[in-house]
Design an enzyme around this catalytic site. Structure first.
Site, PDB file in Angstrom:
ATOM      1  N   LYS A 254      41.161  53.654 -43.820  1.00  0.00           N
ATOM      2  CA  LYS A 254      42.975  53.044 -43.112  1.00  0.00           C
ATOM      3  C   LYS A 254      42.807  51.627 -42.597  1.00  0.00           C
ATOM      4  CE  LYS A 254      44.763  57.283 -42.564  1.00  0.00           C
ATOM      5  NZ  LYS A 254      46.516  56.825 -43.325  1.00  0.00           N
TER       6      LYS A 254
ATOM      7  N   LYS B 272      44.234  65.978 -61.213  1.00  0.00           N
ATOM      8  CA  LYS B 272      44.821  67.074 -60.331  1.00  0.00           C
ATOM      9  C   LYS B 272      46.601  66.261 -60.385  1.00  0.00           C
ATOM     10  CE  LYS B 272      43.564  66.455 -55.980  1.00  0.00           C
ATOM     11  NZ  LYS B 272      43.297  66.660 -54.199  1.00  0.00           N
TER      12      LYS B 272
ATOM     13  N   LYS C  89      50.884  64.185 -53.965  1.00  0.00           N
ATOM     14  CA  LYS C  89      51.223  63.549 -54.019  1.00  0.00           C
ATOM     15  C   LYS C  89      51.023  62.010 -53.936  1.00  0.00           C
ATOM     16  CE  LYS C  89      51.999  62.533 -49.218  1.00  0.00           C
ATOM     17  NZ  LYS C  89      52.189  61.630 -48.849  1.00  0.00           N
TER      18      LYS C  89
END
Ligand code: TRP
Length: 330
Positions: free
Chosen positions: A112, A195, A198
């Protein structure tokens, strides 16, 4: 006694075919075998500073999609995290025994810092504490998590153990990872490799309309075509076959596999068929999502019922924890 399984659901993004065949289909089955808690992690989502309208809209979307997939609110406990204030209180208590050093070392936090350097808030640092709280507040035994959440689950175990040690009690069970051995189906993306996800931008969402699905499938990566008889399919083509495996009839899949083996395949036909079969599969789910999404009365009823069930269990834990810690009333 049934074991307790718990899973937090990120409240951003639409559910896609990969989520469905990866986890949700298993949740739907599991709800009958375990005491299941599923919740929308909307407190966690505050770390990214969502706009108030988006925050509510995302919760509505996620809840509608889970219900549409078959989570039964009369069987599982389906709730919104922020509807259970006991979570916030236990989180405060758990924060006192979580050390800044160990929190700074978690991979998700370090990621982050890299991804949103302009917003390294304290909530990001203590994200694993909140996640641990979500789990232990219901004394959950099993948590289905993906690879990216394993470290957070490891921290939850550590915090549970630490609480027991500090207060010399055997109170919180250590939550284990729940693995769907052999039941996980990996759904590939449409971009030739890897794969469906999103963040990969290659997903077919359950709520996508037929036009969008056709467009996405028609754009899928293929190859120049087989050049030898009985050649093994290349990765992009194998990916299309893998998708067919979950949405199409076996005969259809075999038909195209044989065409490929005989070097007679036409990728346009394969894609057309795949798109129609995906549409056939997603349409009933999509219809349910759209209906539930606009049914305020139903959503109100479901979330109220979920919050009541979740608060019953959470408030019992909080009462006992307060007692253990030494908060006593006069
Ligand atoms: N951190 C999880 C994710 O990003 C979501 C989550 C929040 C969660 N609390 C949880 C998952 C508790 C399992 C258990 O996907």
């Amino acid at each position: 006694m049934k074991q307790t399984v718990l899973s937090g659901i990120r409240s951003t993004g639409n559910l896609h075919l990969g989520n469905y065949f990866g986890a949700i289909r298993n949740f739907v089955r599991m709800q009958h075998e375990y005491n299941c808690y599923f919740f929308v992690a909307d407190l966690h989502s505050l770390t990214t500073h969502p706009h108030p309208d988006n925050l509510h809209g995302n919760v509505r979307k996620v809840i509608s999609e889970y219900l549409a997939c078959g989570i039964d609110p009369d069987v599982a406990t389906l709730y919104v995290q922020s509807d259970v204030p006991e979570i916030s209180e236990l989180y405060l208590l758990m924060n006192m025994n979580a050390y800044v050093g160990e929190l700074e070392r978690t991979t998700t936090f370090k990621d982050k810092i890299r991804k949103q350097p302009e917003n390294v808030n304290a909530g990001l640092l203590t994200y694993p504490v909140l996640m641990a709280t979500d789990i232990i507040i219901h004394k959950a035994n099993k948590v289905p998590v993906g690879k990216d959440q394993e470290q957070n689950l490891e921290m939850a175990r550590k915090f549970a153990r630490r609480f027991n040690r500090i207060y010399e009690v055997d109170y919180f069970p250590e939550p284990e990872a729940f693995s769907f051995t052999g039941e996980l189906i990996k759904i590939p993306g449409l971009d030739g490799s890897g794969k469906m996800g999103k963040s990969e931008g290659n997903a077919i969402n359950l709520v996508d309309d037929p036009k969008i699905i056709r467009k996405k499938v028609m754009r899928a990566v293929t190859d120049a075509g087989p050049t030898e008889l009985n050649q093994a399919p290349t990765e992009p083509i194998q990916n299309l076959f893998s998708l067919m495996e979950v949405v199409s009839e076996t005969d259809t899949l075999n038909f195209f596999k044989e065409k490929y083996a005989a070097c007679e395949i036409r990728y346009g036909d394969l894609k057309n068929q795949l798109a129609e079969d995906i549409i056939k599969f997603t349409t009933p789910i999509r219809d349910r999502i759209l209906t539930i999404h606009d049914d305020d009365a139903y959503l109100k009823k479901v979330t109220k019922q979920g919050a009541e069930k979740a608060r019953e269990s959470a408030s019992r834990t909080l009462r006992e924890v307060r007692e253990i810690i030494g908060f006593r009333s006069f």
